[in-house]
Design an enzyme around this catalytic site. Structure first.
Site, short mmCIF file in Angstrom:
data_model
loop_
_atom_site.label_atom_id
_atom_site.label_comp_id
_atom_site.label_asym_id
_atom_site.label_seq_id
_atom_site.Cartn_x
_atom_site.Cartn_y
_atom_site.Cartn_z
N ASN A 1 -7.66 -3.14 13.92
CA ASN A 1 -8.80 -3.41 13.61
C ASN A 1 -9.28 -4.43 12.69
OD1 ASN A 1 -7.94 -2.61 11.30
ND2 ASN A 1 -9.27 -0.76 11.14
N GLU B 1 -9.59 -2.44 5.04
CA GLU B 1 -10.32 -1.92 6.36
C GLU B 1 -11.68 -2.81 6.47
OE1 GLU B 1 -8.46 -0.38 8.41
OE2 GLU B 1 -8.20 1.84 7.98
N HIS C 1 -7.18 -4.90 10.06
CA HIS C 1 -6.91 -5.02 8.61
C HIS C 1 -5.69 -5.69 8.26
CE1 HIS C 1 -4.75 -0.64 9.43
NE2 HIS C 1 -4.11 -1.81 9.24
N ASP D 1 0.70 -1.19 0.01
CA ASP D 1 0.04 0.07 0.00
C ASP D 1 0.98 1.35 0.02
OD1 ASP D 1 0.72 -0.69 2.51
OD2 ASP D 1 -1.00 -0.97 3.30
P1 PGA Z 1 2.03 -1.84 12.44
O1 PGA Z 1 0.87 -1.80 11.54
O2 PGA Z 1 2.93 -2.86 12.17
O3 PGA Z 1 2.55 -0.59 12.54
O4 PGA Z 1 1.31 -2.33 13.89
C1 PGA Z 1 0.50 -3.04 11.07
C2 PGA Z 1 -0.98 -2.68 10.25
O5 PGA Z 1 -1.48 -1.78 10.29
O6 PGA Z 1 -0.94 -3.50 9.33
#
Ligand code: PGA
Length: 242
Positions: free
Chosen positions: A136, A143, A138, A67
């Protein structure tokens, strides 16, 4: 599903980096899906070390990132393109022409999504997709929603995602509102998925995602359907599985 927990972050990073370097050693022209965020930083550091020790070369590897923020150019220090240069690419011998990251700075992000999917289709299938996990549920920036999109698309980031990512911005108000994300189609099509989860704050979501109902409101729950999923967690994240 192959689920592994590690007593320390260093051991987890070592094992996760080992999955990637083992793949590249056995298949030098591997196509690898990469992730950003806090989770992979230590994994990338470990990969850089083994490259510097002459144990692996990325010369023929192709990469696809999950992304990018809409509105972020490659020069923007907050862009994932910049993150990848900083944390991995500029330290290893991957060829710039083999690096793929959605361009968030284009005038027509929808066209950029189609272009990204064409590139993904040209390689057919990722050999490995590295994934982190959002609080959450994702994966990439797919999302939670009442439906999920299979192809690369523009997504409005949820408030909780923008809040979680505000730690990477000097001004939390500057966290972009939209991103381009690879869809769940290309992710689930990967030959192998490596999901890495760190920290006690992810213990509930990783347990729910991997043992709960498979539903689009928890995108990571779809990983339960993948035939070759490896989950690596530290003890804090994996505490509900003990
Ligand atoms: P993080 O994010 O590695 O910064 O915890 C993971 C994500 O949001 O996929």
């Amino acid at each position: 599903m192959n689920m592994l927990t590690f007593p320390s972050e260093a051991e987890l990073n070592e094992a996760a980096a080992g999955v990637i370097t083992d793949l590249v050693r056995t298949k030098p022209h591997a196509v690898i899906g990469l992730a950003t965020g806090g989770t992979p930083v230590g994994i990338y550091r470990t990969m850089i070390r083994s490259y510097q020790n002459g144990m692996v070369s990325y010369q023929q590897v192709t990469t696809f990132n999950l992304d990018e923020y809409v509105g972020c150019s490659v020069e923007d220090p907050q862009s994932y393109a910049c993150y990848m240069q900083e944390h991995l690419f500029r330290h290893i011998d991957v060829q710039p022409m083999n690096i793929h990251i959605p361009d968030g700075s284009v005038r027509d992000p929808e066209a950029e999504c189609r272009r990204y999917d064409e590139r993904l289709e040209a390689v057919g299938q990722l050999d490995l997709q590295l994934l982190g996990l959002g609080h959450n549920g994702h994966i990439g920036f797919n999302e939670p929603d009442h439906s999920l999109i299979s192809s690369t698309h523009v997504v409005a980031l949820r408030d909780e995602t923008r809040q979680a990512n505000a730690r990477f911005f000097d001004d939390p108000g500057r966290v972009p509102t939209h991103a381009i994300t690879m869809g769940v189609g290309a992710i689930l099509k990967a030959k192998k998925i490596l999901l890495v989860v760190k920290g006690s704050d992810k213990a509930d979501i990783v347990h729910r995602a991997l043992t709960g109902e498979i539903k689009t409101e928890c995108p990571a729950s779809l990983l339960q359907t993948h035939p070759n999923l490896v989950v690596m967690m530290d003890e804090e994240a994996g505490r509900h599985f003990r």
